[in-house]
Design an enzyme around this catalytic site. Structure first.
Site, PDB file in Angstrom:
ATOM      1  N   LEU A  37       0.870  -1.173   0.000  1.00  0.00           N
ATOM      2  CA  LEU A  37       0.000   0.000   0.000  1.00  0.00           C
ATOM      3  C   LEU A  37       0.906   1.221   0.000  1.00  0.00           C
ATOM      4  O   LEU A  37       1.965   1.214   0.631  1.00  0.00           O
ATOM      5  CB  LEU A  37      -0.895   0.038   1.245  1.00  0.00           C
ATOM      6  CG  LEU A  37      -1.934  -1.079   1.422  1.00  0.00           C
ATOM      7  CD1 LEU A  37      -2.651  -0.911   2.759  1.00  0.00           C
ATOM      8  CD2 LEU A  37      -2.932  -1.090   0.281  1.00  0.00           C
ATOM      9  N   ASP A  38       0.488   2.277  -0.681  1.00  0.00           N
ATOM     10  CA  ASP A  38       1.259   3.513  -0.655  1.00  0.00           C
ATOM     11  C   ASP A  38       1.405   4.005   0.777  1.00  0.00           C
ATOM     12  O   ASP A  38       0.557   3.741   1.634  1.00  0.00           O
ATOM     13  CB  ASP A  38       0.574   4.600  -1.491  1.00  0.00           C
ATOM     14  CG  ASP A  38       0.554   4.280  -2.968  1.00  0.00           C
ATOM     15  OD1 ASP A  38       1.362   3.441  -3.414  1.00  0.00           O
ATOM     16  OD2 ASP A  38      -0.280   4.875  -3.687  1.00  0.00           O
ATOM     17  N   ARG A  39       2.451   4.765   1.015  1.00  0.00           N
ATOM     18  CA  ARG A  39       2.732   5.297   2.355  1.00  0.00           C
ATOM     19  C   ARG A  39       1.516   6.001   2.957  1.00  0.00           C
ATOM     20  O   ARG A  39       1.188   5.823   4.133  1.00  0.00           O
ATOM     21  CB  ARG A  39       3.909   6.268   2.275  1.00  0.00           C
ATOM     22  CG  ARG A  39       4.332   6.843   3.616  1.00  0.00           C
ATOM     23  CD  ARG A  39       5.559   7.733   3.461  1.00  0.00           C
ATOM     24  NE  ARG A  39       6.151   8.045   4.757  1.00  0.00           N
ATOM     25  CZ  ARG A  39       7.452   8.177   4.968  1.00  0.00           C
ATOM     26  NH1 ARG A  39       8.299   8.037   3.967  1.00  0.00           N
ATOM     27  NH2 ARG A  39       7.912   8.463   6.175  1.00  0.00           N
TER      28      ARG A  39
END
Length: 217
Positions: A55-57
């Protein structure tokens, strides 16, 4: 502690409710990450669990980790074969035209010395498809359910910005940013298993959505 964020656990898997702002992989600046703190998730196992996907940050929600290499290989194969069902929620800046649809927009990576890298829609890029449905609107923003069929880097973010013309609220790269952070949440994950019940997890409603004026229905 990461163990407070566990949504599901058995001998093969852990699903975390990943907080926005905490990256999965260790960043270059050495700040904390899921991988860097995986020892908090041993739960009597000698081996640290390893993330199966990313997942993106700034994206919150369901993150699957495998507790042994064989399980990791099986889960990864399920993702690659398109057998995993992923559900996201996002608040968008703008109201999409229509109530639902599918975005079929291939993606490619571009990079410049000045701006760094980002993903863009490109007919010659890798296939990327996202189904979407508007749940409700508040002012000039929409709460939307998203069902990505593929898992390209920044797929949902680019598909919202370029495909719908309504970027994810708070997106610092493809939108205009915002004080509540990026409002994208991996709310549901279903991973089939051959000899066990499927992993089927729903993450709690994010506080950032409430702060932005979208209470849980």
């Amino acid at each position: 502690m990461l163990d407070d964020l566990v949504l599901f656990i058995d001998g093969e898997a852990i699903v975390l409710d990943k907080p926005a702002g905490l990256p999965v992989d260790p960043p270059r600046d050495g700040s904390p990450s899921i991988v860097g703190r995986a020892d908090e998730l041993r739960f009597t196992f000698q081996r640290e669990p390893t993330p199966v996907h990313r997942l993106d940050r700034d994206t919150s929600g369901c993150l699957l980790l495998a507790r042994n290499p064989k399980a990791h290989a099986r889960f990864q194969q399920a993702f690659e074969q398109g057998r995993v069902t992923k559900r996201y929620l996002a608040i968008l800046d703008g109201i999409p035209a229509g109530e639902s649809g599918e975005i079929d927009l291939p993606l490619a990576k571009v990079s410049t010395a000045e701006a760094g890298w980002r993903m863009v829609g490109d007919a010659k890029g890798k296939p990327a498809r996202t189904n979407w449905r508007v749940l409700r609107t508040v002012g000039d923003q929409a709460l939307i359910a998203l069902f990505p069929e593929t898992g390209r880097t920044h797929q949902i973010r680019v598909h919202m910005a370029e495909g719908l013309g309504c970027p994810v609220a708070g997106d610092p790269v493809y939108g205009r940013g915002g004080r509540h952070g990026m409002l994208l949440h991996a709310v549901g994950l279903m991973v089939p298993r051959d000899n066990k019940p499927a992993i089927d997890v729903t993450a709690p409603w994010p506080r950032s959505f409430v702060a932005a004026g979208f209470d849980e229905a």
